[in-house]
Structures are given as C-alpha cells and as structure tokens.
Design a protein around this motif. Structure first.
Motif, PDB file in Angstrom:
ATOM      1  N   ASP A  49     -75.760 -48.199  51.617  1.00  0.00           N
ATOM      2  CA  ASP A  49     -74.447 -48.270  52.258  1.00  0.00           C
ATOM      3  C   ASP A  49     -73.433 -49.061  51.432  1.00  0.00           C
ATOM      4  O   ASP A  49     -72.246 -48.743  51.417  1.00  0.00           O
ATOM      5  N   VAL A  50     -73.906 -50.123  50.776  1.00  0.00           N
ATOM      6  CA  VAL A  50     -72.999 -51.062  50.120  1.00  0.00           C
ATOM      7  C   VAL A  50     -73.581 -51.508  48.790  1.00  0.00           C
ATOM      8  O   VAL A  50     -74.798 -51.736  48.680  1.00  0.00           O
ATOM      9  N   VAL A  51     -72.708 -51.646  47.803  1.00  0.00           N
ATOM     10  CA  VAL A  51     -73.065 -52.272  46.536  1.00  0.00           C
ATOM     11  C   VAL A  51     -72.325 -53.603  46.449  1.00  0.00           C
ATOM     12  O   VAL A  51     -71.094 -53.642  46.568  1.00  0.00           O
ATOM     13  N   LEU A  52     -73.072 -54.683  46.278  1.00  0.00           N
ATOM     14  CA  LEU A  52     -72.466 -55.985  46.032  1.00  0.00           C
ATOM     15  C   LEU A  52     -72.313 -56.134  44.522  1.00  0.00           C
ATOM     16  O   LEU A  52     -73.286 -56.333  43.793  1.00  0.00           O
ATOM     17  N   HIS A  53     -71.084 -56.006  44.058  1.00  0.00           N
ATOM     18  CA  HIS A  53     -70.780 -55.887  42.638  1.00  0.00           C
ATOM     19  C   HIS A  53     -70.382 -57.259  42.100  1.00  0.00           C
ATOM     20  O   HIS A  53     -69.229 -57.668  42.192  1.00  0.00           O
TER      21      HIS A  53
ATOM     22  N   ASN B 107     -69.967 -47.924  49.560  1.00  0.00           N
ATOM     23  CA  ASN B 107     -68.934 -48.946  49.641  1.00  0.00           C
ATOM     24  C   ASN B 107     -69.199 -50.003  48.578  1.00  0.00           C
ATOM     25  O   ASN B 107     -70.360 -50.336  48.301  1.00  0.00           O
ATOM     26  N   VAL B 108     -68.149 -50.535  47.991  1.00  0.00           N
ATOM     27  CA  VAL B 108     -68.291 -51.544  46.947  1.00  0.00           C
ATOM     28  C   VAL B 108     -67.556 -52.813  47.371  1.00  0.00           C
ATOM     29  O   VAL B 108     -66.365 -52.770  47.712  1.00  0.00           O
ATOM     30  N   ILE B 109     -68.276 -53.929  47.375  1.00  0.00           N
ATOM     31  CA  ILE B 109     -67.696 -55.245  47.652  1.00  0.00           C
ATOM     32  C   ILE B 109     -67.834 -56.075  46.392  1.00  0.00           C
ATOM     33  O   ILE B 109     -68.933 -56.220  45.852  1.00  0.00           O
ATOM     34  N   SER B 110     -66.715 -56.603  45.910  1.00  0.00           N
ATOM     35  CA  SER B 110     -66.745 -57.292  44.621  1.00  0.00           C
ATOM     36  C   SER B 110     -65.829 -58.506  44.612  1.00  0.00           C
ATOM     37  O   SER B 110     -64.719 -58.447  45.145  1.00  0.00           O
ATOM     38  N   PRO B 111     -66.260 -59.609  43.992  1.00  0.00           N
ATOM     39  CA  PRO B 111     -65.359 -60.737  43.774  1.00  0.00           C
ATOM     40  C   PRO B 111     -64.574 -60.619  42.472  1.00  0.00           C
ATOM     41  O   PRO B 111     -63.813 -61.512  42.121  1.00  0.00           O
ATOM     42  N   ASN B 112     -64.733 -59.500  41.757  1.00  0.00           N
ATOM     43  CA  ASN B 112     -64.094 -59.323  40.451  1.00  0.00           C
ATOM     44  C   ASN B 112     -62.731 -58.652  40.562  1.00  0.00           C
ATOM     45  O   ASN B 112     -62.406 -57.731  39.807  1.00  0.00           O
ATOM     46  N   GLY B 113     -61.915 -59.114  41.482  1.00  0.00           N
ATOM     47  CA  GLY B 113     -60.621 -58.477  41.691  1.00  0.00           C
ATOM     48  C   GLY B 113     -60.691 -57.520  42.849  1.00  0.00           C
ATOM     49  O   GLY B 113     -61.406 -57.738  43.831  1.00  0.00           O
ATOM     50  N   TYR B 114     -59.919 -56.429  42.740  1.00  0.00           N
ATOM     51  CA  TYR B 114     -59.873 -55.379  43.753  1.00  0.00           C
ATOM     52  C   TYR B 114     -59.309 -55.863  45.085  1.00  0.00           C
ATOM     53  O   TYR B 114     -59.425 -55.177  46.099  1.00  0.00           O
TER      54      TYR B 114
ATOM     55  N   ALA C 267     -63.629 -53.119  48.371  1.00  0.00           N
ATOM     56  CA  ALA C 267     -63.175 -54.385  48.939  1.00  0.00           C
ATOM     57  C   ALA C 267     -63.317 -55.501  47.920  1.00  0.00           C
ATOM     58  O   ALA C 267     -64.401 -55.715  47.374  1.00  0.00           O
ATOM     59  N   GLY C 268     -62.232 -56.202  47.678  1.00  0.00           N
ATOM     60  CA  GLY C 268     -62.271 -57.399  46.854  1.00  0.00           C
ATOM     61  C   GLY C 268     -62.400 -58.623  47.746  1.00  0.00           C
ATOM     62  O   GLY C 268     -61.547 -58.872  48.600  1.00  0.00           O
ATOM     63  N   ILE C 269     -63.485 -59.374  47.577  1.00  0.00           N
ATOM     64  CA  ILE C 269     -63.758 -60.531  48.428  1.00  0.00           C
ATOM     65  C   ILE C 269     -64.314 -61.649  47.562  1.00  0.00           C
ATOM     66  O   ILE C 269     -65.201 -61.425  46.739  1.00  0.00           O
ATOM     67  N   GLY C 270     -63.796 -62.848  47.737  1.00  0.00           N
ATOM     68  CA  GLY C 270     -64.316 -63.976  46.982  1.00  0.00           C
ATOM     69  C   GLY C 270     -63.736 -65.269  47.495  1.00  0.00           C
ATOM     70  O   GLY C 270     -62.998 -65.294  48.492  1.00  0.00           O
ATOM     71  N   LEU C 271     -64.045 -66.353  46.811  1.00  0.00           N
ATOM     72  CA  LEU C 271     -63.496 -67.655  47.175  1.00  0.00           C
ATOM     73  C   LEU C 271     -62.060 -67.787  46.687  1.00  0.00           C
ATOM     74  O   LEU C 271     -61.172 -68.198  47.422  1.00  0.00           O
ATOM     75  N   ASN C 272     -61.847 -67.442  45.423  1.00  0.00           N
ATOM     76  CA  ASN C 272     -60.506 -67.513  44.842  1.00  0.00           C
ATOM     77  C   ASN C 272     -60.473 -66.611  43.622  1.00  0.00           C
ATOM     78  O   ASN C 272     -61.033 -66.977  42.589  1.00  0.00           O
ATOM     79  N   PRO C 273     -59.871 -65.410  43.758  1.00  0.00           N
ATOM     80  CA  PRO C 273     -59.105 -64.895  44.887  1.00  0.00           C
ATOM     81  C   PRO C 273     -59.984 -64.564  46.100  1.00  0.00           C
ATOM     82  O   PRO C 273     -61.174 -64.365  45.960  1.00  0.00           O
ATOM     83  N   GLY C 274     -59.341 -64.519  47.270  1.00  0.00           N
ATOM     84  CA  GLY C 274     -59.969 -63.974  48.455  1.00  0.00           C
ATOM     85  C   GLY C 274     -60.079 -64.866  49.656  1.00  0.00           C
ATOM     86  O   GLY C 274     -60.127 -64.369  50.784  1.00  0.00           O
ATOM     87  N   PHE C 275     -60.135 -66.189  49.486  1.00  0.00           N
ATOM     88  CA  PHE C 275     -60.353 -67.040  50.653  1.00  0.00           C
ATOM     89  C   PHE C 275     -59.470 -68.284  50.674  1.00  0.00           C
ATOM     90  O   PHE C 275     -58.754 -68.524  51.635  1.00  0.00           O
ATOM     91  N   ILE C 276     -59.520 -69.079  49.616  1.00  0.00           N
ATOM     92  CA  ILE C 276     -58.838 -70.374  49.628  1.00  0.00           C
ATOM     93  C   ILE C 276     -57.341 -70.222  49.861  1.00  0.00           C
ATOM     94  O   ILE C 276     -56.757 -70.886  50.728  1.00  0.00           O
TER      95      ILE C 276
END
Length: 351
Positions: free
Chosen positions: A71-75, A99-106, A132-141
């Motif tokens: 279902d998902v790739v954690l990239h 679906n792709v979830i990545s902290p590398n931008g996006y 989906a781009g998700i991370g600490l920074n970018p993405g949360f802080i």
C-alpha cells in the motif's frame, strides 16, 4: 480489513529506525525493503536492523519492489544532488499504485513549476496513488508548530526558526562528507555557491511557500544567507576526521519577504561539534515570532537513555510521523497530499 502493507525504501540510519518501529507495531506490516548497499542485498531485513529474522529479504531490484502487493512506500533514501534525481524512482512507484511517503521534499511539488510537478502528479493519477512529503523540517516544526504559535500573535512582523543538528555521531560518511559538506576545503570550492547550496535552496523553499499560503500571502523574495564554520583544529567524529581549516559546520539560512509586509528567517545549523558555537547550539529548534504579544518557544527531542546518540530522538520522531501518516495518506485521493495544519490568524493589515 488488512493491515497497511509497507515497503521500506532505503536502510540507512533513518530507514533502519523506521523498520524497527514497523516491527514493533501491530497495525502495519512490513512486506519489502529496497537497499542500495550491495552488502545488504539478499540479507534478511531483521539481520540488517539487528532484530530476529523476518523472512523479508532486502533487494536492490526495483522491479521486485514494484511487483510486491503493498500500500505504501516509506521513501527515506539519502537526498543528494540533483534534487530531482530521486523522482524517476518515485514516479515508477506511484505508477505501480503505491502511495509514497517521503521526508525528501514533495511537500509542495507545484512550487517548482510544471516541468517538475506534472510528471509526479501524472504518475500518481495513473497509479491511483498519493505522494506525500512528511518530515520534521520541512513538514512539522514550521508547518505545524510555528504556524500554530503564530495564531497567538497580533500585528505579526517577523518569524524566525532556528534548527541545530549535531552530526558528530552520524554513522554515514556519505551523509556527513557529501550531503552535509563537512571536510570540504573552502579554498577549492565554496559550498555556499555550488550544487549542494542549490539542492538546499530548492528543498527548503517549500517551507516558505507553505507558510505564505497558510498566512494568506505570497513570497516576494527569498535571500540566501548561508554561513560556513571552519575547523580551528582537527576534529574527530564517528566517521572520520575533519581537518583543520576545512568545513566543520554549515548554517543554511534564508530570509523570505512576504507580500503582506512580514518576513521569515529559517536557519539550519549542522555541526560536527557544539564547541564551535558556544551557547548558540542548544535546543533542536527555537521559534521566535515578533508582534503583540511576541512568542519564543524551544523544542527539544529527548531519549530516555542519556547515552543515546544525539540524532536518535529525531530519527525516532521522524519514524512516528511517517507511520502515523500512513492511514491518512492511504485515504487521500490520487495526486499530491497537502499537509494539514492548524491555521493561525492572518497578519493584520492596515486598510
């Protein structure tokens, strides 16, 4: 209803942390792992992350990954020059229906223009998948914490976010000496002017674009203010030695102006030694917002083991973010996922 089936893409420090968190949870299932290190190919994932055998064998064959029912790739591969170099693999994953979830931008692909964004969007739509781009920074802080705090401030004029990363114990030479640029000789090349700077200028610009939209304004300018700190003597770190006179810390820093008259500073310090910075390198993040009232907040991630490597709490937090996002990303429609946030009050503008 079956558990979300997850592929882990990359088994560096972040990928190994994520795999351990997947194995610890009972609401998700690991079904595959993509590796780039030839020494890891053919090994059980459990062995790679120092856990009991899982029966899942690591591969560097993307076709094997594409063939998996997942279902998902954690990239979480290591981001590198050029910024768009990772997109070819991500496009193939999306087209396969994953679906792709990545902290590398996006976080904001459209910010980089249609030539960058449209192949990614078309791949997602073709596969019925979400990027989906998700991370600490970018993405949360900034996107969640700083913007939420801005909702307390009337007459907001300026926002400043400072990040500190202690890389002294990082286990990856490629990360430290290539992606971070430690050990480079400023007499040979200036990191602030080369492809590494271009990579981070592109990557972190998405933060300013998100902030501007959520505050109901737009970016008028982004000015890079990058700084280098040179080693006053040889500095021994986990993966080698940083020679005297070479880069021992980088401060990637930008000031953005917004059309509503406010501004924002983002400063990210990556260092090989806190001794180089005195008291300026304490908490992981400091957020300051000027206005009525002003706000100053610090965020520090802690580990219950005081002897844990400095980066461990941040990697644990990142793994939690990625995994908690899985059901929300799976429920989203094909295309790009817009990171939800609590929207602050917009800046008061005189009529």
């Amino acid at each position: 209803m079956r558990k979300p089936r997850i592929i882990q893409w990359g088994t560096g420090s972040m990928g190994r942390t994520t795999i351990r968190r997947i194995l610890d949870r009972d609401d998700v299932e690991l079904v595959g792992a993509y590796v780039t290190n030839p020494d890891k190919v053919g090994r059980d994932v459990g062995e790679i992350v120092k856990r009991p055998a899982t029966g899942i064998i690591a591969t560097n064959d993307i076709d094997q990954i594409l063939a998996l029912d997942a279902d998902v790739v954690l990239h979480t591969s290591q981001i590198s020059v050029p910024y768009a170099g990772q997109n070819a693999d991500v496009i193939r994953l999306l087209e396969s229906g994953k679906n792709v979830i990545s902290p590398n931008g996006y976080n904001r692909p459209d910010y980089h223009g249609p030539d960058y964004a449209e192949p990614l969007r078309n791949a997602a739509i073709k596969g019925g998948a979400t990027l989906a781009g998700i991370g600490l920074n970018p993405g949360f802080i900034v996107e969640r914490i700083a913007l939420s705090l801005a909702g307390l401030v009337g007459g907001r004029t300026d926002m400043r976010v400072y990040e500190v990363v202690d890389a002294s114990n990082a286990p990856s030479p490629g990360l430290v000496f290539n992606a971070m640029g430690f050990g480079s000789d400023p007499a040979v090349s200036d990191l602030r002017q080369g492809p590494v700077a271009e990579l981070y200028d592109t990557y972190f610009a998405e933060i300013f674009d998100y902030v501007a939209e959520k505050l109901g304004t737009r970016i008028t300018e982004i000015t890079p203010l990058h700084e280098l700190t040179l080693a006053p003597h040889d500095i021994a770190i986990r993966v080698g030695t940083i020679a005297k006179g070479t880069v021992a810390a980088t401060t990637w820093k930008w000031r953005a102006g917004f059309a509503d008259g406010s501004g924002m500073l983002l400063s990210i310090l990556w260092t090989s030694s806190h001794e180089l910075h005195g008291e300026d390198a304490a908490a992981h993040w400091v957020i300051e917002i000027d206005g009525r009232p002003g706000v100053r907040a610090t965020v520090e991630l802690l580990d219950e083991n005081p002897e844990a490597p400095p980066a461990k709490p941040a990697m644990d937090a990142m793994a939690v973010l990625l995994l908690n996002a899985v059901p929300h990303v799976m429920a989203a429609g094909p295309g790009f996922w817009d990171l939800p946030a609590i929207l602050p009050a917009r800046r008061e503008v005189a009529p």
